[in-house]
Design a protein around this motif. Structure first.
Motif, PDB file in Angstrom:
ATOM      1  N   THR A 159       0.843  -1.249  -0.058  1.00 12.85           N
ATOM      2  CA  THR A 159       0.126  -0.082   0.115  1.00 12.85           C
ATOM      3  C   THR A 159       0.874   1.251  -0.262  1.00 12.85           C
ATOM      4  N   LEU A 160       1.854   1.441   0.775  1.00 11.86           N
ATOM      5  CA  LEU A 160       2.773   2.370   1.054  1.00 11.86           C
ATOM      6  C   LEU A 160       3.486   2.671  -0.371  1.00 11.86           C
ATOM      7  N   ILE A 161       3.998   1.582  -1.001  1.00 19.02           N
ATOM      8  CA  ILE A 161       4.812   1.521  -2.261  1.00 19.02           C
ATOM      9  C   ILE A 161       3.596   2.107  -3.339  1.00 19.02           C
ATOM     10  N   GLU A 162       2.417   1.784  -3.434  1.00 22.08           N
ATOM     11  CA  GLU A 162       1.621   2.256  -4.292  1.00 22.08           C
ATOM     12  C   GLU A 162       1.193   3.903  -4.052  1.00 22.08           C
ATOM     13  N   ASP A 163       1.142   4.277  -2.668  1.00 20.93           N
ATOM     14  CA  ASP A 163       1.050   5.769  -2.427  1.00 20.93           C
ATOM     15  C   ASP A 163       2.157   6.427  -2.915  1.00 20.93           C
ATOM     16  N   ALA A 164       3.206   6.083  -2.645  1.00 14.06           N
ATOM     17  CA  ALA A 164       4.625   6.929  -3.034  1.00 14.06           C
ATOM     18  C   ALA A 164       4.725   6.838  -4.775  1.00 14.06           C
ATOM     19  N   ARG A 165       4.167   5.685  -5.421  1.00 12.61           N
ATOM     20  CA  ARG A 165       4.310   5.985  -6.801  1.00 12.61           C
ATOM     21  C   ARG A 165       3.211   6.787  -7.286  1.00 12.61           C
ATOM     22  N   ALA A 166       2.167   6.717  -6.529  1.00 12.25           N
ATOM     23  CA  ALA A 166       1.243   7.830  -6.925  1.00 12.25           C
ATOM     24  C   ALA A 166       1.473   9.313  -6.767  1.00 12.25           C
ATOM     25  N   VAL A 167       2.111   9.447  -5.667  1.00 13.16           N
ATOM     26  CA  VAL A 167       2.781  10.751  -5.474  1.00 13.16           C
ATOM     27  C   VAL A 167       3.763  11.264  -6.527  1.00 13.16           C
ATOM     28  N   GLU A 168       4.683  10.343  -6.725  1.00 13.40           N
ATOM     29  CA  GLU A 168       5.662  10.497  -7.705  1.00 13.40           C
ATOM     30  C   GLU A 168       4.972  10.979  -9.070  1.00 13.40           C
ATOM     31  N   LYS A 169       4.001   9.941  -9.585  1.00 11.85           N
ATOM     32  CA  LYS A 169       3.308  10.301 -10.785  1.00 11.85           C
ATOM     33  C   LYS A 169       2.565  11.625 -11.059  1.00 11.85           C
ATOM     34  N   ALA A 170       2.336  12.118  -9.646  1.00 13.29           N
ATOM     35  CA  ALA A 170       1.318  13.324  -9.546  1.00 13.29           C
ATOM     36  C   ALA A 170       2.298  14.276  -9.859  1.00 13.29           C
ATOM     37  N   GLY A 171       3.609  14.306  -9.825  1.00 10.75           N
ATOM     38  CA  GLY A 171       4.498  15.487 -10.137  1.00 10.75           C
ATOM     39  C   GLY A 171       5.353  15.950  -8.848  1.00 10.75           C
ATOM     40  N   ALA A 172       5.054  15.338  -7.629  1.00  9.59           N
ATOM     41  CA  ALA A 172       5.971  15.673  -6.551  1.00  9.59           C
ATOM     42  C   ALA A 172       7.452  15.483  -6.584  1.00  9.59           C
ATOM     43  N   PHE A 173       8.096  16.305  -6.059  1.00 10.84           N
ATOM     44  CA  PHE A 173       9.668  16.356  -6.473  1.00 10.84           C
ATOM     45  C   PHE A 173      10.305  15.355  -5.402  1.00 10.84           C
ATOM     46  N   SER A 174       9.692  15.250  -4.170  1.00  7.70           N
ATOM     47  CA  SER A 174      10.300  14.414  -3.169  1.00  7.70           C
ATOM     48  C   SER A 174       9.237  13.932  -2.286  1.00  7.70           C
ATOM     49  N   VAL A 175       9.407  13.125  -1.430  1.00  9.06           N
ATOM     50  CA  VAL A 175       8.268  12.602  -0.497  1.00  9.06           C
ATOM     51  C   VAL A 175       9.021  12.211   0.955  1.00  9.06           C
ATOM     52  N   VAL A 176       8.402  12.750   1.785  1.00  4.21           N
ATOM     53  CA  VAL A 176       8.605  12.299   3.091  1.00  4.21           C
ATOM     54  C   VAL A 176       8.094  11.077   3.589  1.00  4.21           C
ATOM     55  N   ILE A 177       8.729  10.176   4.076  1.00  2.00           N
ATOM     56  CA  ILE A 177       8.374   8.962   4.862  1.00  2.00           C
ATOM     57  C   ILE A 177       8.491   8.885   6.069  1.00  2.00           C
ATOM     58  N   GLU A 178       7.613   8.908   6.804  1.00  2.00           N
ATOM     59  CA  GLU A 178       7.546   8.923   8.409  1.00  2.00           C
ATOM     60  C   GLU A 178       6.815   7.615   9.034  1.00  2.00           C
ATOM     61  N   GLY A 179       7.536   7.433  10.063  1.00  2.00           N
ATOM     62  CA  GLY A 179       7.172   6.417  11.106  1.00  2.00           C
ATOM     63  C   GLY A 179       6.818   5.034  10.108  1.00  2.00           C
TER      64      GLY A 179
END
Length: 262
Positions: A159-179
């Motif tokens: 689920t988290l990998i899918e979230d990260a990929r969706a954020v990247e595809k949407a155009g985010a330049f980076s992503v915080v991964i917490e906890g």
């Protein structure tokens, strides 16, 4: 100063250093030392003694972001979008546009994965740079019943990998991964091409972020497991304060060198 382009070049290379700041004074101390300063809605807990981040308002975040920008002239600055300010695309564009119009911040940060991907896309298509945030998300604390570590099961990692990929595809330049469990954070980082910035996510991300008052030992209400204190700031301040009080009460301060003479 870092740019989005230079930040993205840290993927898989030298880890990015990120720290929070909320005022011009501390921002000036961090300026040109760290790669990114995050004006986090964590200020609601660290400095307003609130139980969570949820009551931080847009006006409060703008006030503190302007202060940080005044103190840090040569550092990439990200403003946290507070709870309730990006519930839909129109609201998100309006509030994020205020960040750009009223401050010198370079980007905004929003929490959420697949569900928030359309909002991230709307922002990036309107020339607003976005840092994503997945995993343990403080703005979800009440709806999720507390702060819960993520990535303990294979299902959650997927689920988290899918979230990260969706954020990247949407155009985010980076992503915080917490906890997030370290192995899960490692797999997330390997699954996407944008830098990941960990907080309580182990050492296999492309950078690390800490709240400055946690890292420097000023916030004493509690100490999260992932926080290493590099300074006992509160103890140092209290010791200095005790010395000041003692000298005032015994009239040894102000000494001659601190007194105007005729």
């Amino acid at each position: 100063m870092k740019t989005i382009t230079s930040i993205q070049k840290h993927k898989g290379t030298t880890p990015l250093t990120v720290i929070t700041a909320y005022d011009a004074l501390f921002a000036s101390l961090f300026d040109q030392k760290v790669d990114i300063i995050l004006v986090g809605d964590s200020l609601n807990m660290s400095f307003n003694a609130k139980p969570d981040t949820l009551s931080a308002s847009m006006d409060v975040m703008l006030y503190h972001t302007k202060a940080v920008c005044a103190g840090a002239k040569e550092t990439f600055i990200v403003c946290d979008m507070p709870f309730g300010t990006y519930t839909d695309e129109k609201t998100a564009i309006y509030n994020a546009s205020r960040v750009y119009a009223e401050t010198d911040a370079h980007a905004v940060k929003i929490e959420g994965g697949i569900a928030r991907a359309p909002i991230i896309k709307a922002l990036t298509q309107n020339s607003i740079a976005v840092m994503g945030h997945i995993g343990l998300m403080p703005q979800f604390v009440r709806s999720e019943g507390g702060y819960k570590v993520r990535g303990r099961t294979e299902e959650d990692i997927v689920t988290l990998i899918e979230d990260a990929r969706a954020v990247e595809k949407a155009g985010a330049f980076s992503v915080v991964i917490e906890g997030v469990v370290e192995e899960a954070a490692k797999r997330i980082s390997e699954a996407i091409s944008i830098p990941t910035i960990g907080i309580g996510a182990g050492k296999y991300t492309d950078g690390q972020v800490l709240v400055w008052s946690d890292m420097l030992g000023f916030f004493q209400a509690f100490q999260p497991k992932f926080v290493k204190r590099y300074l006992e700031g509160a103890t140092l301040v209290q010791t200095a304060l005790d010395a000041y009080i003692k000298e005032v009460q015994e009239r040894s301060f102000p000494q001659t060198e601190y007194t105007y003479q005729k």
